[in-house]
Design an enzyme around this catalytic site. Structure first.
Site, short mmCIF file in Angstrom:
data_model
loop_
_atom_site.label_atom_id
_atom_site.label_comp_id
_atom_site.label_asym_id
_atom_site.label_seq_id
_atom_site.Cartn_x
_atom_site.Cartn_y
_atom_site.Cartn_z
N GLY A 15 31.77 33.48 56.40
CA GLY A 15 30.82 32.40 56.13
C GLY A 15 30.09 31.89 57.37
N LYS A 68 30.03 46.20 42.41
CA LYS A 68 29.16 45.30 41.65
C LYS A 68 30.04 44.36 40.82
CE LYS A 68 28.58 48.35 37.69
NZ LYS A 68 27.68 48.98 36.72
N ASN A 112 18.78 38.06 51.24
CA ASN A 112 19.99 38.54 51.93
C ASN A 112 19.66 38.75 53.40
OD1 ASN A 112 22.65 39.67 52.17
ND2 ASN A 112 21.73 41.71 52.21
N HIS A 114 20.78 41.21 56.65
CA HIS A 114 21.46 42.49 56.91
C HIS A 114 21.38 42.81 58.40
CE1 HIS A 114 22.95 46.48 56.13
NE2 HIS A 114 22.02 46.93 56.95
N SER A 141 17.63 41.84 59.54
CA SER A 141 16.52 41.72 58.59
C SER A 141 16.90 40.75 57.49
CB SER A 141 16.22 43.06 57.92
OG SER A 141 16.06 44.10 58.87
N ASP A 150 20.52 46.97 50.09
CA ASP A 150 19.67 46.52 51.21
C ASP A 150 18.27 47.14 51.16
OD1 ASP A 150 21.98 45.18 52.25
OD2 ASP A 150 22.68 47.10 53.04
C1 GRF Z 1 26.74 38.94 58.11
O1 GRF Z 1 26.87 39.07 59.48
C2 GRF Z 1 25.63 39.79 57.55
O2 GRF Z 1 25.16 40.71 58.48
C3 GRF Z 1 26.21 40.60 56.43
O3 GRF Z 1 27.50 40.14 56.24
C4 GRF Z 1 27.97 39.41 57.36
C5 GRF Z 1 28.81 38.29 56.83
O4 GRF Z 1 29.22 37.41 57.77
N1 GRF Z 1 25.36 40.53 55.29
P1 GRF Z 1 29.55 35.92 57.42
O5 GRF Z 1 30.46 35.89 56.19
O6 GRF Z 1 28.26 35.20 57.19
O7 GRF Z 1 30.29 35.43 58.64
#
Ligand code: GRF
Length: 193
Positions: A15, A68, A112, A114, A141, A150
């Site tokens: 998180g 999913k 999202n 990524h 991104s 993604d």
């Molecule tokens: C993030 O760093 C992002 O790149 C990916 O998942 C990771 C989750 O990290 N989508 P967090 O739970 O926000 O610490």
């Protein structure tokens, strides 16, 4: 017209991106409120963080698939998000691909982040993919979410250098710093939409 944007956050992990969003909200730099946090992982860091911030949070049992959600579970999530009056759904480390009915309930309203310069290196551990490919520059991104992995339309990107002595861990850490700045910035643009 500007207004306080109502967010719903979905996450499976620590998180840290959710925390970055919350810090900006608390500091008054992001005019938004998180109405609900939903996780497919019981006792995940993101759920504990939500409790610390006293934000309604919920674990949903994901069902029998690995990548999913069970369609009925997606229906439950849609209902929860609508009941919470969410305008923008923010995926923060949510490790499942979204399908219907979630995608059609929030058209161009699910985003999202990524850890690569998409369309390069979708999927898991993309910092390792970038390192293995010998990239000199990678990044992160923010994109709209579609039914692929993604693959949705890119909204914004931040470049991050790959240094000669980088390990997967050091590169990932540098990308995450960029993520925590970029995500709230992009969310802020939805306040004006
Ligand atoms: C993030 O760093 C992002 O790149 C990916 O998942 C990771 C989750 O990290 N989508 P967090 O739970 O926000 O610490």
């Amino acid at each position: 017209m500007k207004h306080r944007l109502r967010l719903g956050v979905l996450g499976s992990g620590k998180g840290s991106n959710f925390r970055a969003v919350m810090e900006q909200i608390i500091d008054g730099r992001l005019d938004a409120e998180v109405r609900i946090v939903i996780s497919d992982v019981d006792n995940s860091g993101i759920l504990n963080l939500a409790r610390d911030y006293q934000i309604p949070s919920l674990y949903v049992r994901p069902g029998r698939f690995r990548t999913k959600l069970e369609p009925e579970v997606e229906e439950d999530i849609v209902r929860l998000l609508l009941e919470a009056d969410v305008e923008l759904v923010v995926l923060a480390g949510f490790m499942r691909v979204l399908k219907q009915p979630l995608l059609s309930a929030f058209p161009r309203r699910i985003i999202n982040i990524h850890p690569s310069l998409l369309p390069k290196f979708p999927g898991v551990e993309s910092w390792k993919q970038a390192l293995a490919a010998g990239e000199k520059i990678t990044g992160c991104s923010v994109h709209y979410v579609d039914a692929g992995i993604d693959s949705g339309e890119i909204i914004a990107q931040q470049k991050v250098p790959v240094l000669p002595d980088d390990t997967p861990e050091s590169l990932h850490a540098r990308i995450q710093i960029a993520e925590r700045a970029l995500y709230p910035e992009v969310i802020a643009t939805f306040c004006e939409a």
